[in-house]
Design a protein around this motif. Structure first.
Motif, PDB file in Angstrom:
ATOM      1  N   TYR A   7      -1.371  -1.388 -10.358  1.00 47.03           N
ATOM      2  CA  TYR A   7      -1.596  -1.194  -8.935  1.00 47.03           C
ATOM      3  C   TYR A   7      -0.768  -0.051  -8.346  1.00 47.03           C
ATOM      4  CZ  TYR A   7      -3.819  -5.849  -8.729  1.00 47.03           C
ATOM      5  OH  TYR A   7      -4.639  -6.919  -8.900  1.00 47.03           O
ATOM      6  N   PHE A   9       0.896   3.689  -7.485  1.00 46.73           N
ATOM      7  CA  PHE A   9       0.291   4.946  -7.065  1.00 46.73           C
ATOM      8  C   PHE A   9       1.398   6.000  -7.030  1.00 46.73           C
ATOM      9  CE2 PHE A   9       1.404   2.217  -3.509  1.00 46.73           C
ATOM     10  CZ  PHE A   9       2.285   3.014  -2.795  1.00 46.73           C
ATOM     11  N   ASP A 104       0.276   0.894   6.357  1.00 39.66           N
ATOM     12  CA  ASP A 104      -1.144   0.825   5.982  1.00 39.66           C
ATOM     13  C   ASP A 104      -1.529  -0.585   5.564  1.00 39.66           C
ATOM     14  OD1 ASP A 104      -1.325   3.712   6.263  1.00 39.66           O
ATOM     15  OD2 ASP A 104      -0.171   3.793   4.416  1.00 39.66           O
ATOM     16  N   HIS A 108      -6.089  -4.097   7.550  1.00 35.37           N
ATOM     17  CA  HIS A 108      -6.754  -5.035   6.635  1.00 35.37           C
ATOM     18  C   HIS A 108      -6.810  -6.456   7.198  1.00 35.37           C
ATOM     19  CE1 HIS A 108      -6.642  -2.186   3.193  1.00 35.37           C
ATOM     20  NE2 HIS A 108      -5.531  -1.766   3.771  1.00 35.37           N
ATOM     21  N   ASP A 154     -13.025   3.188  -2.329  1.00 34.95           N
ATOM     22  CA  ASP A 154     -11.992   2.320  -2.901  1.00 34.95           C
ATOM     23  C   ASP A 154     -10.637   2.526  -2.222  1.00 34.95           C
ATOM     24  OD1 ASP A 154     -13.731   1.134  -4.718  1.00 34.95           O
ATOM     25  OD2 ASP A 154     -13.381   2.683  -6.227  1.00 34.95           O
ATOM     26  N   SER A 155     -10.476   3.626  -1.522  1.00 29.27           N
ATOM     27  CA  SER A 155      -9.213   3.908  -0.826  1.00 29.27           C
ATOM     28  C   SER A 155      -9.484   4.907   0.288  1.00 29.27           C
ATOM     29  CB  SER A 155      -8.178   4.471  -1.812  1.00 29.27           C
ATOM     30  OG  SER A 155      -8.636   5.700  -2.358  1.00 29.27           O
ATOM     31  N   ASP A 159     -11.602   2.810   3.357  1.00 26.70           N
ATOM     32  CA  ASP A 159     -11.330   1.790   2.340  1.00 26.70           C
ATOM     33  C   ASP A 159     -12.209   0.565   2.611  1.00 26.70           C
ATOM     34  OD1 ASP A 159     -10.087  -0.539   1.064  1.00 26.70           O
ATOM     35  OD2 ASP A 159      -8.356   0.734   0.710  1.00 26.70           O
ATOM     36  N   HIS A 162     -10.845  -2.399   4.639  1.00 29.19           N
ATOM     37  CA  HIS A 162     -10.439  -2.268   6.040  1.00 29.19           C
ATOM     38  C   HIS A 162     -11.334  -3.119   6.933  1.00 29.19           C
ATOM     39  CE1 HIS A 162      -8.287   1.893   5.548  1.00 29.19           C
ATOM     40  NE2 HIS A 162      -7.667   0.893   4.926  1.00 29.19           N
TER      41      HIS A 162
END
Length: 217
Positions: A7, A9, A104, A108, A154-155, A159, A162
């Protein structure tokens, strides 16, 4: 050094327009930080190592928290959308933070205003929240709409996970309506010149990142 997680980044902490780099720079040395939605703890680990911060991470993803536990000072499994999420942290002894970072994450959720309001109780009197939100009015999204496109990804801004969308105006309103005063604001972008993003943030900002202090007496 911990193993890289699936996961994870790239933080790109030297990038002047990277969202995570900007969040990192806004957090002072030695701060007690609550990383809300910490995921695997990769940003919190950088804060611990490079800025000597004490970082507590919360998330509702058990697998991600297992990785974060190896990187942060403490972790707690928390569902932000459950009533009393902040009170549960306080009961667990997780309180008196200098910074509560919403990096961020609240886009969500269904109830971002309630979640932000709950964070007041977790701060020391001089504490601050850092809120990063994607800008749905970015030029790429606008041009896509002109072409009849609003395709989830996917991002990024669109996203697929969201739930809530914000412009710069409504992002600021969210923070103020939650009882905070914005004292600093900056923007991330798609590898564009810093001056251009700052000149026309409504068009070119990918994220609006706000530092805010409590306006409650």
């Amino acid at each position: 050094m911990t193993e890289r997680h699936a996961y994870d980044f790239d933080l790109r902490l030297d990038d002047p327009v990277s969202t995570h780099a900007l969040q990192f720079r806004m957090i002072p040395e030695g701060a007690r930080v609550l990383d809300v939605g910490c995921h695997t703890g990769i940003l919190g680990a950088a804060l611990r190592i490079r800025k000597n911060c004490e970082v507590t991470g919360i998330d509702n993803d058990v697998e991600a928290l297992a990785a974060a536990k190896l990187r942060l000072n403490a972790v707690e499994q928390v569902n932000l959308e459950e009533s009393g999420w902040a009170a549960k942290l306080i009961q667990a002894g997780k309180k008196d933070f200098d910074i509560v970072l919403f990096g961020d994450v609240i886009e969500h959720t269904r109830i971002p205003l309630d979640i932000l309001r709950g964070s007041h109780a977790l701060l020391v009197p001089s504490g601050k929240v850092i809120v990063s939100l994607p800008n749905i009015a970015n030029l790429r999204v606008r041009l896509g709409l002109l072409c009849g496109k609003f395709d989830y990804a996917d991002s990024g801004i669109l996203d697929k996970t969201h739930i809530r969308f914000f412009t710069l105006k409504t992002a600021r309103e969210l923070v103020r309506n939650a009882g905070f005063t914005i004292i600093e604001e900056t923007y991330s972008g798609y590898s564009m010149p810093r001056w251009l993003i700052d000149l026309f943030p409504s068009l070119f900002a990918v994220n609006i990142i706000m530092v805010a202090a409590s306006s409650e007496v």
